[in-house]
Motif scaffolding. Structure first.
Motif, mmCIF file in Angstrom:
data_model
loop_
_atom_site.group_PDB
_atom_site.id
_atom_site.type_symbol
_atom_site.label_atom_id
_atom_site.label_comp_id
_atom_site.label_asym_id
_atom_site.label_seq_id
_atom_site.Cartn_x
_atom_site.Cartn_y
_atom_site.Cartn_z
ATOM 1 N N LYS A 187 0.845 -1.182 0.000
ATOM 2 C CA LYS A 187 0.000 0.000 0.000
ATOM 3 C C LYS A 187 0.880 1.231 0.000
ATOM 4 O O LYS A 187 1.383 1.649 1.029
ATOM 5 N N VAL B 111 2.745 0.726 7.698
ATOM 6 C CA VAL B 111 1.757 1.335 6.825
ATOM 7 C C VAL B 111 1.688 0.603 5.485
ATOM 8 O O VAL B 111 0.602 0.261 5.009
ATOM 9 N N MET C 24 -0.686 4.797 11.782
ATOM 10 C CA MET C 24 -1.914 4.911 10.995
ATOM 11 C C MET C 24 -2.800 6.056 11.474
ATOM 12 O O MET C 24 -3.847 6.323 10.864
ATOM 13 N N ARG D 276 -3.753 8.760 8.960
ATOM 14 C CA ARG D 276 -4.637 8.235 7.910
ATOM 15 C C ARG D 276 -6.063 8.070 8.420
ATOM 16 O O ARG D 276 -7.032 8.376 7.731
ATOM 17 N N LEU D 277 -6.186 7.598 9.656
ATOM 18 C CA LEU D 277 -7.530 7.433 10.220
ATOM 19 C C LEU D 277 -8.225 8.785 10.364
ATOM 20 O O LEU D 277 -9.378 8.945 9.935
ATOM 21 N N ALA E 297 -9.311 10.161 7.113
ATOM 22 C CA ALA E 297 -10.494 9.474 6.603
ATOM 23 C C ALA E 297 -11.748 9.951 7.330
ATOM 24 O O ALA E 297 -12.807 10.146 6.725
ATOM 25 N N THR F 208 -12.273 1.349 6.288
ATOM 26 C CA THR F 208 -11.340 1.348 5.153
ATOM 27 C C THR F 208 -9.895 1.480 5.635
ATOM 28 O O THR F 208 -8.983 0.954 5.014
ATOM 29 N N VAL F 209 -9.709 2.193 6.721
ATOM 30 C CA VAL F 209 -8.336 2.373 7.224
ATOM 31 C C VAL F 209 -7.900 1.184 8.060
ATOM 32 O O VAL F 209 -6.774 0.705 7.970
ATOM 33 N N HIS G 226 -5.204 -3.472 8.835
ATOM 34 C CA HIS G 226 -4.279 -3.154 9.916
ATOM 35 C C HIS G 226 -4.760 -3.659 11.270
ATOM 36 O O HIS G 226 -5.926 -3.995 11.436
#
Ligand code: AMP
Ligand code: AMP
Ligand code: AMP
Ligand code: NA
Ligand code: NA
Ligand code: NA
Lengths: 102, 324, 324, 324, 102, 102
Positions: free
Chosen positions: D161, D285, F17, F20-21, F24, F80-81, F85
């Motif tokens: 990713k 990530v 992450m 990114r979270l 989103a 989606t995030v 993970h």
């Protein structure tokens, strides 16, 4: 194991207001609470983070476990402090062990 | 003029200023470089302690005279007075509400201790002496501006939330207590005390200031990025004009109370600088309706870098021109 | 006497003691001055590392002899024995329960490393030499007192919760490991190792000690404010008498094992001081019913300041009087 | 050979290595000794800042020449190329999945800045000069290995990713920005800048490195304890063989681009070392399916200690043998 | 989005007891938990704060998300540790995504 | 005191992450959240602690208070995030004061 119904009140409030909030809680007879640090967040006033901050910027989270019949006293006390300020108050039903401690 | 420019150039190419610039650049480029909150707080405690202690030792060296009282008085007058100037200027340059304007004004009457610390280190490397008690003046100038700002709010018919607790918090806020406390400790222990701890508070001072300014740059850059909306042209102009006005007032007061060249420069720096630690916290409590993004961005994102880069060398040069 | 007083005065007006006083005053005045937890922990790691390393280098310099073993033995005997004295004294002076009294007793048998560090810095600035291995003695005195205290509890018919895990935690607690580890590193690398890192562990030492004592003052002041109820006259008397008794016992043992003047003074300091880091954590696990406000207030709020201000200079003077 | 051994022995008995060993031992013995996260981060910021700044000042001193570009190119080629070697070696020695092998390979193509810092301090105490711009080479070698690893994953038919955000994060990660930024600041301010802050970044450097390595030892020991399962004999062999292969490649490239003896040694160290900060975060990530326990244990628990104790002195000796 | 009922158990306990609690949880087969730092608080034994502390003073908060049928095992394990000690245990009904992870 | 039903969503996610979270969430129109630090924990991938760590190891906890009708948008964005993970998402019924702030 025997559990007892209680309320979990979570108050997210600006750090400079923390002592005022806890003083109000104590004045209202709420002597049990726990303060958690907050790293950052986002809201209508935008994003913020505690990183690298020198002043008392940011928020803290105050958690109270309380007997259901004492809830309103707590909320009234909290509300007087939170009223004009940034702050979130949420109340969740929960169960506790050892109710005699509350 | 030549002097100002060369001093400005020399000032701009020091590790301190470049560290601040690095921090701003890293933030704007959205690097995840960060300095832990605990480290930033500890460095600021170190800087306050060191500068207070050194000031105390210097006063112990040269003896206390009446000029200390006079200088403090002058500083307090500036801190009380400048918010009115700032408020009026904001009313001309911006369309801020009375509450927002008063909150901003409080910051500009009060002082930024890091600007002060940087100025002392510029003076020192230029070999210009200054009164040790200027740290006490700095401490005295933190709070009065808040009173003026609240009075301005009250006059506009709004209610500020001011109680005894808040007064205690403001007057006994961490930086005042540490600055005054270490000043007194330096004053009491003098050269003997200095001998014991100079390897800690003198030698590494400029290096720690570098890392601290890196952090300030990171925080200022983050603030600038987040606050695109609030920074109108008028507000921006205020952020540059107000320190110049403050410095001019500081010059008059500094000369008036008979400070040395270095002392006058520091008084200008104090008057020109804007608080970004003590006053913001007080404003959150007393004026929760005022927009923190506004006063923080102006103070830390505009005026602080202006003073750091152009202001300090200019104030020093002007003080020298007047000082003879 | 003259000497004690002038040493006491000289000791009281050092930056260290004044920093501690500033911390206590700031706390009592409810200033929001605080030092981040991470900074306090890091400074204590620094102090332990520096003092252990220096001790090891000193032993490397002068060579190891039988007296090390003897001194450690003497320290262990003190740590085992003093809790019994403390327990008896508490029974006379206070109405504490057996569990509370035993928990307090454990603290006074064990040691406070900051008191020790401050004493070494007093010795050093008075030009009095001491055995480098006293840091090993300090480490050896941390734990035995806990055994005695738990035995006292068991004798009163109550159950302490003592298991293998707790033993490991106590014997391998952070400060013992760091103190012993850095002592061994200093011992192994000697003067050559010292040359590499002395700019870090020697020069800034006293300055960092100042900031650390400021923090200790803040914490002690907060404790005193919170613990009005627990501090009866009897408990207070104990907090002053017990270090004097401990110092006397330390004097006897120190002279008995043939330490130098400085070594005797340090043995007195160790015996007189009370733990406030390792033992409290052990007590929370082993004796949860004991009141932490009581032992923390006595140890950190009463005995620590007493030793810091009056105790250390007195112990040094007495050791000098006996040492010749 | 004699030389390597005596250098190794001298290296093993320095405070730095012993501090690392103390940390590992304390972790394995389950001592609760810990260094606060904020302190560890601050020390790493200090080390990066100091090493970058010193490198910049050195380049300012000696002037920039074409060799900088050549050395950076050499480093980038190594960082791109070594993951392929590592991947192939892992396929031979272990049964790791393609994703796990690629993730490990990314770490070994990239670099460990603490290994680099320790090597510069070994060089310095051996009186061997090296190019100041090697810190820029170090910064340039952080990221390319990630590209190779992701290409290896894609080739095995799996999806990594990778998006623009991740690229920015990798290229502007904290250590690259700080290293390059302070290098530029050192370059710009030169000896004059150094004079202002050398008491902060030179004198205490080795002492702070000691405490930092103590922390690294604690973290590495914790990792080793937790990762018994993942460390097969093959993986272990990889963790020792790969740095040797990397060092050989670094030797060839270092000699090829015409570095000095010290520069060649540092190029070997960079090639031999494995990332444990920047690459792990990127892997979480980009390759969340890869097992972090595996790459962290190999990098921090096996290769880092190997380089620290045996590797560095060997690389220095070999560079000296080849350098003349 | 599909969610599954679960219990959120929050245990606020003294820091020196943390390793004992987590060991007990693991022994009881509860392998998932998260530890949050606590800044300070107030209770019957008065106010405390972590600020400036050197020792392992203060509390931590341990959060377990667990399948309802595993709750009693968890509570029994927690109770043996908390029993003689300061500590609060609260249990809240919640929903989780990805139940297969529990 | 007047309260309003809301959902408390708690997302425990790896620190790398976090941005990114939150990006989103913001993209999905969820502008209110608070990030809490996490000290350590345990799960299928073993124990971890933040102590002494230099990198961005470990987890953070993101808390969102949200109107019930906005919940699904939030969960979709979070999912989606979190999908590929490590990450826990729990949803609890709660009540809030001052619903106009949400
Ligand atoms: N819906 C929410 N859920 C969780 N935290 C929130 C929410 N709204 C606001 N906050 C927190 O409160 C702070 C101030 O919110 P605001 O006044 O909306 O800017 C934010 O930065 C968050 O930390
Ligand atoms: N009702 C409560 N709600 C939240 N936290 C509490 C409550 N009671 C006690 N605590 C926490 O537990 C700690 C010890 O409580 P106590 O044993 O009552 O002194 C306090 O300092 C708080 O951090
Ligand atoms: N059931 C759970 N309750 C609370 N936290 C958990 C749970 N499972 C996992 N975690 C947290 O998520 C992290 C990663 O989990 P895992 O992917 O299972 O290793 C753990 O280290 C914990 O911090
Ligand atoms: Na001003
Ligand atoms: Na003792
Ligand atoms: Na490499």
């Amino acid at each position: 194991m025997q559990t007892h119904p209680a309320k979990r009140v979570e108050i997210i409030i600006e750090a400079p207001m923390e002592t005022r909030l806890t003083a109000a809680l104590e004045k209202a007879g709420v002597t049990g609470f726990t303060v958690l640090p907050v790293l950052g967040g986002s809201g209508r006033s935008g994003r913020w983070t505690r990183e690298g901050q020198v002043g008392r910027a940011g928020m803290v989270a105050v958690i109270c476990l309380i007997r259901p019949d004492r809830l309103d006293t707590l909320l009234d006390a909290a509300f007087t402090v939170v009223e004009r300020h940034i702050g979130l108050v949420s109340i969740t039903d929960t169960e506790v062990l050892r109710a005699e401690r509350f | 003029m030549q002097d100002i420019l060369s001093l400005a150039a020399a000032n701009l190419l020091t590790p301190m200023i470049l560290c601040f610039a690095l921090g701003v650049a890293a933030s704007l480029a959205r690097s995840e470089l960060t300095i832990p909150e605990a480290a930033a707080k500890t460095m600021s405690i170190y800087l306050l302690f060191a500068i207070g202690f050194k000031g105390g030792v210097a006063v112990n060296d040269h003896g206390l005279d009446a000029s200390l009282g006079l200088a403090i008085l002058g500083g307090v007058v500036l801190s009380f007075g400048l918010p009115f100037v700032a408020f009026a200027l904001l009313k001309v340059l911006t369309r801020l509400s009375a509450i927002d304007a008063a909150a901003v004004a409080a910051h500009y009457g009060s002082i930024s201790i890091v600007t002060f610390v940087t100025a002392t280190s510029v003076l020192q490397s230029s070999g210009i002496a200054s009164e040790g008690y200027m740290v006490a003046v700095a401490a005295a100038m933190e709070a009065p501006a808040i009173v003026s700002a609240l009075w301005l709010v009250a006059r506009s018919g709004q209610a500020a939330k001011m109680d005894a607790d808040l007064w205690r918090e403001i007057l006994l806020n961490g930086s005042i207590v540490l600055l005054v406390g270490s000043f007194v400790i330096g004053l009491v222990t003098g050269a003997k005390g200095m001998e014991r701890i100079d390897a800690f508070i003198v030698a590494p001072f400029q290096g720690i200031l570098c890392l601290f300014l890196l952090d300030m740059g990171l925080v200022a850059g983050r603030g600038l990025k987040a606050a695109k909306g609030v920074l109108t042209a008028g507000a921006l102009a205020f952020g540059i004009l107000m320190p110049i006005i403050g410095a001019a007032a500081g010059l008059v007061v500094g000369l008036g109370v008979g400070l040395s060249t270095g002392g006058v420069a520091l008084m200008m720096v104090l008057a020109a600088s804007a608080s970004y630690i003590a006053v913001p916290a007080a404003m959150r409590v007393a004026l929760p309706e005022a927009n923190p993004a506004l006063y923080l961005t102006l103070s830390l994102g505009v005026t602080f870098p202006f003073n750091l880069t152009l202001g300090i060398p200019a104030y020093v040069a002007i003080a020298q021109a007047f000082g003879g």
